[in-house]
Structures are given as C-alpha cells and as structure tokens.
Design a protein around this motif. Structure first.
Motif, PDB file in Angstrom:
ATOM      1  N   SER A  16       0.829  -1.203   0.000  1.00  0.00           N
ATOM      2  CA  SER A  16       0.000   0.000   0.000  1.00  0.00           C
ATOM      3  C   SER A  16       0.871   1.263   0.000  1.00  0.00           C
ATOM      4  O   SER A  16       0.611   2.219  -0.729  1.00  0.00           O
ATOM      5  CB  SER A  16      -0.933  -0.011   1.215  1.00  0.00           C
ATOM      6  N   GLU A  18       3.782   1.679  -1.194  1.00  0.00           N
ATOM      7  CA  GLU A  18       4.376   1.870  -2.524  1.00  0.00           C
ATOM      8  C   GLU A  18       3.435   2.606  -3.477  1.00  0.00           C
ATOM      9  O   GLU A  18       3.888   3.244  -4.423  1.00  0.00           O
ATOM     10  CB  GLU A  18       4.789   0.521  -3.126  1.00  0.00           C
ATOM     11  N   ARG A  19       2.147   2.528  -3.226  1.00  0.00           N
ATOM     12  CA  ARG A  19       1.166   3.228  -4.074  1.00  0.00           C
ATOM     13  C   ARG A  19       0.895   4.651  -3.592  1.00  0.00           C
ATOM     14  O   ARG A  19       0.133   5.375  -4.222  1.00  0.00           O
ATOM     15  CB  ARG A  19      -0.143   2.425  -4.117  1.00  0.00           C
ATOM     16  N   GLN A  20       1.511   5.066  -2.509  1.00  0.00           N
ATOM     17  CA  GLN A  20       1.304   6.393  -1.929  1.00  0.00           C
ATOM     18  C   GLN A  20       2.122   7.429  -2.692  1.00  0.00           C
ATOM     19  O   GLN A  20       3.309   7.607  -2.420  1.00  0.00           O
ATOM     20  CB  GLN A  20       1.761   6.387  -0.465  1.00  0.00           C
ATOM     21  N   GLN A  21       1.509   8.102  -3.591  1.00  0.00           N
ATOM     22  CA  GLN A  21       2.217   9.116  -4.377  1.00  0.00           C
ATOM     23  C   GLN A  21       2.646  10.316  -3.531  1.00  0.00           C
ATOM     24  O   GLN A  21       3.703  10.909  -3.775  1.00  0.00           O
ATOM     25  CB  GLN A  21       1.346   9.575  -5.553  1.00  0.00           C
ATOM     26  N   ALA A  22       1.862  10.671  -2.528  1.00  0.00           N
ATOM     27  CA  ALA A  22       2.227  11.807  -1.671  1.00  0.00           C
ATOM     28  C   ALA A  22       3.538  11.528  -0.943  1.00  0.00           C
ATOM     29  O   ALA A  22       4.428  12.385  -0.898  1.00  0.00           O
ATOM     30  CB  ALA A  22       1.114  12.108  -0.670  1.00  0.00           C
ATOM     31  N   ARG A  24       5.859   9.412  -1.817  1.00  0.00           N
ATOM     32  CA  ARG A  24       6.926   9.363  -2.823  1.00  0.00           C
ATOM     33  C   ARG A  24       7.383  10.786  -3.160  1.00  0.00           C
ATOM     34  O   ARG A  24       8.579  11.058  -3.279  1.00  0.00           O
ATOM     35  CB  ARG A  24       6.441   8.649  -4.077  1.00  0.00           C
ATOM     36  N   THR A  25       6.439  11.697  -3.315  1.00  0.00           N
ATOM     37  CA  THR A  25       6.758  13.094  -3.615  1.00  0.00           C
ATOM     38  C   THR A  25       7.627  13.709  -2.521  1.00  0.00           C
ATOM     39  O   THR A  25       8.534  14.496  -2.806  1.00  0.00           O
ATOM     40  CB  THR A  25       5.468  13.913  -3.796  1.00  0.00           C
ATOM     41  N   GLU A  29      10.213   7.104   3.123  1.00  0.00           N
ATOM     42  CA  GLU A  29      10.305   5.654   2.988  1.00  0.00           C
ATOM     43  C   GLU A  29       9.812   4.984   4.264  1.00  0.00           C
ATOM     44  O   GLU A  29       9.983   5.501   5.366  1.00  0.00           O
ATOM     45  CB  GLU A  29      11.733   5.216   2.669  1.00  0.00           C
ATOM     46  N   THR A  66       0.187   9.690   7.890  1.00  0.00           N
ATOM     47  CA  THR A  66       0.489   8.465   7.161  1.00  0.00           C
ATOM     48  C   THR A  66       1.001   7.377   8.101  1.00  0.00           C
ATOM     49  O   THR A  66       0.577   6.220   8.017  1.00  0.00           O
ATOM     50  CB  THR A  66       1.494   8.751   6.034  1.00  0.00           C
TER      51      THR A  66
END
Length: 149
Positions: A16, A18-22, A24-25, A29, A66
């Motif tokens: 899940s 890994e799908r968090q674009q926020a 990642r931005t 990690e 998060t």
C-alpha cells in the motif's frame, strides 16, 4: 497471531505504501512495520520548507497522518482499509534536521474506529529531537472496492 499472518500485514502495508504518491513526492520511505506501530523516515529537502527554512507544518502533518494510518492498517482484517477522519497536531519545536522520523502507534484499536498517536522527530548529529505529536482517529472501511489496500 501466527508467523504467516505477521508477514501478511507487513506485506500489505508495504504494498500500500508503494502506491502512496504523496509519500513518494516527499521522498519518504517506510522503515519499520510492527503490529500496531509504523515508522516512516524522510530526508530534509529545502523544497519542503516554509519561509524560515524549516520543515513545513503540512509536511509534518502528512508524515504523522500516514504513519498513524498505516499503524491502524496493521491491526485490521486484510479485506478492510483505513481512512483518517480526524487529527490534531501539536508542533513543539522547529523542523530542523538532516532526516525526520514519523512514528505512529495504536492507542485504542477498534472494529470501526481506531485511535492512534504519532510522534515526529528531527534526526541529525545529536539525539533525536521531538518536533511534533499527533492524536488521530481512523475509520475502518469495509466493502468499498475503491478503498481496498
């Protein structure tokens, strides 16, 4: 809980995240996943500061939210998901550091509402410095395909 179930919640959290674009931005990690506790780390980046050069409060809140949300995710059934419904953040010290650690821990698990507490730390040369705390409520979502995972 048996060992297979233990691995399952960790895998679900990692997939899940890994799908968090926020996240990642923000360059964040996932660094630790335990039952009822998650840690996320993020390097300092000048692009995430406010006008005084310290980490923006909104970035701190996003990291704490998060971490607490994923801590809640560790204590629910595999077919359920989590949405934050409320949180309060106390900013205690300026966000200055080389890295930041966001830790979310479950205070009160529940079948519908889960309460979590978070702590944000600035990391650098000396000891970790507490910069913010959060208290939040998460709602367990079931039967909604758009919220799975």
């Amino acid at each position: 809980m048996n060992e297979g179930e233990d691995v399952d919640f960790r895998d679900r959290v990692r997939q899940s995240f890994e799908r968090q674009q926020a996240m990642r931005t923000l360059g964040a990690e996932l660094t630790r996943v335990e039952q009822a506790m998650v840690e996320i780390e993020m390097p300092f980046d000048v692009k995430l500061t406010q006008q005084h050069g310290i980490l923006h409060a909104g970035v701190i809140a996003a990291g704490l939210d998060t971490a607490c949300g994923y801590a809640a995710y560790t204590v629910i059934a595999p077919e359920a998901s989590i949405l934050t419904i409320e949180f309060k953040v106390n900013l205690m010290s300026p966000g200055r550091g080389e890295r930041f650690l966001f830790r979310g821990e479950i205070t009160k698990p529940g079948s519908t509402i889960i309460v979590a507490d978070g702590r944000a730390y600035a990391l650098g040369d000396g000891p970790a410095k507490l910069i913010a705390s959060m208290s939040g409520s998460m709602m367990v979502i079931r039967g909604r395909q758009e919220f799975i995972g």
